[in-house]
Design a protein around this motif. Structure first.
Motif, mmCIF file in Angstrom:
data_model
loop_
_atom_site.group_PDB
_atom_site.id
_atom_site.type_symbol
_atom_site.label_atom_id
_atom_site.label_comp_id
_atom_site.label_asym_id
_atom_site.label_seq_id
_atom_site.Cartn_x
_atom_site.Cartn_y
_atom_site.Cartn_z
ATOM 1 N N UNK A 336 3.232 12.111 -2.935
ATOM 2 C CA UNK A 336 2.007 12.149 -3.732
ATOM 3 C C UNK A 336 2.353 12.153 -5.215
ATOM 4 N N UNK A 337 1.642 11.353 -5.994
ATOM 5 C CA UNK A 337 1.852 11.374 -7.443
ATOM 6 C C UNK A 337 1.252 12.651 -8.026
ATOM 7 N N UNK A 362 -3.432 13.544 8.290
ATOM 8 C CA UNK A 362 -4.232 12.319 8.398
ATOM 9 C C UNK A 362 -3.843 11.336 7.307
ATOM 10 N N UNK A 363 -3.609 11.854 6.117
ATOM 11 C CA UNK A 363 -3.193 11.016 4.992
ATOM 12 C C UNK A 363 -1.849 10.345 5.281
ATOM 13 N N UNK A 364 -0.905 11.107 5.818
ATOM 14 C CA UNK A 364 0.409 10.543 6.148
ATOM 15 C C UNK A 364 0.290 9.431 7.179
ATOM 16 N N UNK A 365 -0.646 9.579 8.083
ATOM 17 C CA UNK A 365 -0.821 8.568 9.133
ATOM 18 C C UNK A 365 -1.503 7.310 8.627
ATOM 19 N N UNK A 366 -2.527 7.458 7.779
ATOM 20 C CA UNK A 366 -3.396 6.332 7.442
ATOM 21 C C UNK A 366 -3.077 5.659 6.111
ATOM 22 N N UNK A 367 -2.318 6.307 5.247
ATOM 23 C CA UNK A 367 -2.027 5.713 3.939
ATOM 24 C C UNK A 367 -1.278 4.394 4.091
ATOM 25 N N UNK A 368 -1.580 3.444 3.198
ATOM 26 C CA UNK A 368 -0.961 2.116 3.267
ATOM 27 C C UNK A 368 0.341 2.031 2.479
ATOM 28 N N UNK A 369 0.531 2.945 1.545
ATOM 29 C CA UNK A 369 1.731 2.929 0.717
ATOM 30 C C UNK A 369 2.479 4.250 0.871
ATOM 31 N N UNK A 370 3.793 4.190 0.652
ATOM 32 C CA UNK A 370 4.597 5.416 0.742
ATOM 33 C C UNK A 370 4.320 6.357 -0.422
ATOM 34 N N UNK A 371 4.008 5.794 -1.585
ATOM 35 C CA UNK A 371 3.651 6.590 -2.758
ATOM 36 C C UNK A 371 2.128 6.568 -2.864
ATOM 37 N N UNK A 372 1.511 7.735 -2.714
ATOM 38 C CA UNK A 372 0.053 7.820 -2.693
ATOM 39 C C UNK A 372 -0.426 8.315 -4.047
ATOM 40 N N UNK A 373 -1.215 7.497 -4.734
ATOM 41 C CA UNK A 373 -1.747 7.901 -6.031
ATOM 42 C C UNK A 373 -3.197 8.350 -5.887
ATOM 43 N N UNK A 374 -3.806 8.746 -6.986
ATOM 44 C CA UNK A 374 -5.164 9.270 -6.945
ATOM 45 C C UNK A 374 -6.158 8.216 -6.473
ATOM 46 N N UNK A 375 -5.951 6.963 -6.863
ATOM 47 C CA UNK A 375 -6.876 5.898 -6.460
ATOM 48 C C UNK A 375 -6.874 5.709 -4.948
ATOM 49 N N UNK A 376 -5.699 5.822 -4.339
ATOM 50 C CA UNK A 376 -5.614 5.681 -2.883
ATOM 51 C C UNK A 376 -6.124 6.924 -2.170
#
Length: 473
Positions: A336-337, A362-376
């Motif tokens: 997470x940023x 849930x975030x770890x499962x569904x996120x599309x990028x390895x680095x998750x920013x506020x927009x995602x």
């Protein structure tokens, strides 16, 4: 009286020195382990105040040599590494007191005065040297420091502990920490969710039963008290315990023995009791729903767990911790940023740490990028996740409701069936009573159960049928 202060932060050292000298103490000061050892050779001191991170090493780990040469010297430890592990390490070394930074300078001065006056006596807190490590209690906020300090105070005794806090704050984790770090760590840790056990079975579950004690008792059953012999019995949701079981629990705590259901033999108990509740017990006592004498038996050492909204500073550390756990369980490794962590810290998290944990998984499962920013992150925070809404926006199916309930509550293994039944019964009975205008006989007929059974379950589930008399049939 002379005080030795070992502190490598000049500004903090100046403040502490000034406060102690104002109280008449003679303060010698240095910023390293080597300087400390040199000053200890030159003269005697009434107390040692030391930071953990010093210019040439760890102030806690190096205390062994101080203890060897000055066994009666009270040691007060200061630390910016505000974790349970630091508090436990301080206790391991027999620290008189541990102060996480930032601390109240007046409280520090009072403690130094007390320590200096008790030179030659044992430290106020202590712990077995083989204390456990790596416990899943995360947070450095002031409110969590208070929790850590309370934990260290109950590790070398068997005082009964009552853990108070909202659902999802981690009450069982605190109970496990007390068990794993205390002198009963080699014994069993037995957790019982008293709200998940049917009222007519709770006495058998806690105290056991003899063969033939009731219909279906085909063999002797050893209850949780006996299963926890030599260890710790954790009674979760104690506020939901039926009154009859409260009476028997009180007798067991008073006498130090139990009697199995249907038995005559008194069985001595050797277990530490830790209880927890998310309810305010004092109003329940006034309403006659909880025994006052049992409350005072359990509330020997209260530990208040703060809600997550009260320690928002801990959310970034918790989020990173849960991402690591998720990766260890086979989910994609994410990060997470800083902006995303700030956004997480601004959320209400009404379900507390449990809700945050479920969201991070849930975030770890569904996120599309390895680095998750506020927009995602933001779309996932505002996405509908309520039980009354399906992902498509329509009514949720029973299967989806079960999945959502399991994700939100995460009942312990071995309790899921009873907990799910209790969770399903309450809204079911509420709906049927609403249809019948509170008429229990008609409700029982619709449900297909005995009226006495319905009446008993309404009491167990704290449902007042009179509430529905005002509703139209």
């Amino acid at each position: 009286m002379s005080i030795l202060l070992v502190e490598d932060d000049e500004s903090i050292a100046i403040v502490i020195t000034a406060a102690l000298e104002a109280e008449g103490f003679d303060v010698a000061r240095c910023d390293s382990i080597a300087g400390r050892d040199r000053l200890l050779l030159e003269r005697r001191y009434s107390a040692l105040v030391t930071d953990v991170m010093l210019t040439d090493g760890d102030g806690i780990e190096s205390l062994g040599q101080v203890r060897a040469s000055h066994p009666d010297l009270p040691v007060i430890i200061l630390s910016a590494q505000n974790t349970l592990d630091t508090a436990v390490r301080a206790s391991d070394k027999g620290a008189f007191e541990y102060f996480p930074k930032p601390f109240d300078i007046d409280e520090l001065v009072r403690t130094v005065r007390q320590a200096a006056g008790q030179s030659g006596q044992a430290g106020a807190i202590g712990l077995e040297d083989e204390a456990g490590q790596g416990l899943p209690l995360v947070g450095r906020s002031a409110s969590m420091q208070a929790v850590y300090r309370m934990i260290t105070r109950v590790l070398r005794n068997d005082l009964t502990v009552l853990i108070l806090g909202e659902s999802g704050t981690g009450k069982e984790l605190v109970a496990e920490a007390i068990h794993q770090l205390g002198h009963r760590q080699h014994g069993p840790f037995v957790a019982v969710n008293t709200a998940a056990i049917p009222a007519d079975l709770i006495e058998s579950e806690l105290f056991g039963h003899e063969k033939g004690a009731f219909t279906g008792a085909v063999a002797r059953h050893v209850g949780k008290f006996e299963q926890a012999a030599g260890g710790t019995l954790f009674l979760d949701e104690i506020g939901d315990m039926p009154m009859q079981a409260q009476t028997r629990l009180l007798r067991a705590l008073q006498s130090g023995s139990i009697r199995r259901v249907g038995g005559r033999e008194e069985v001595r108990i050797d277990t530490r009791i830790i209880a927890a509740t998310n309810k305010d017990l004092e109003p329940m006592i006034a309403a006659g729903q909880f025994r006052e004498d049992l409350y005072y038996r359990l509330n020997v050492v209260p530990i208040h767990l703060p809600a997550l909204r009260e320690r928002a500073d801990d959310i970034p550390a918790l989020a990173r911790h849960f991402l690591v756990l998720a990766a260890g369980e086979g989910l994609p490794r994410r990060q997470l940023t800083e902006e995303a962590l700030i956004l997480l810290s601004q959320q209400p998290w009404r379900g507390n740490v449990r809700e945050l944990r479920n969201f991070i998984y849930r975030l770890a499962l569904l996120a599309r990028e390895d680095i998750i920013d506020a927009a995602a992150l933001e779309p996932m925070l505002i996405a509908p996740s309520r039980a009354e809404e399906a992902p498509t926006g329509g009514p949720v199916s029973l299967e989806q409701a079960v999945a959502l309930w399991l994700a939100a509550h995460q009942p312990a293994a071995g309790t899921i069936y009873d907990a799910a039944l209790a969770a399903f019964e309450k809204p079911l009975f509420t709906e049927i009573l609403g249809q019948t205008g509170g008429n229990q006989l008609r409700a029982a007929q619709i449900l297909g159960i005995n009226r006495n059974t319905l009446r008993k379950r309404l009491v167990d589930l704290a449902i007042d049928p009179d509430h529905f008399l005002r509703r139209p049939v």
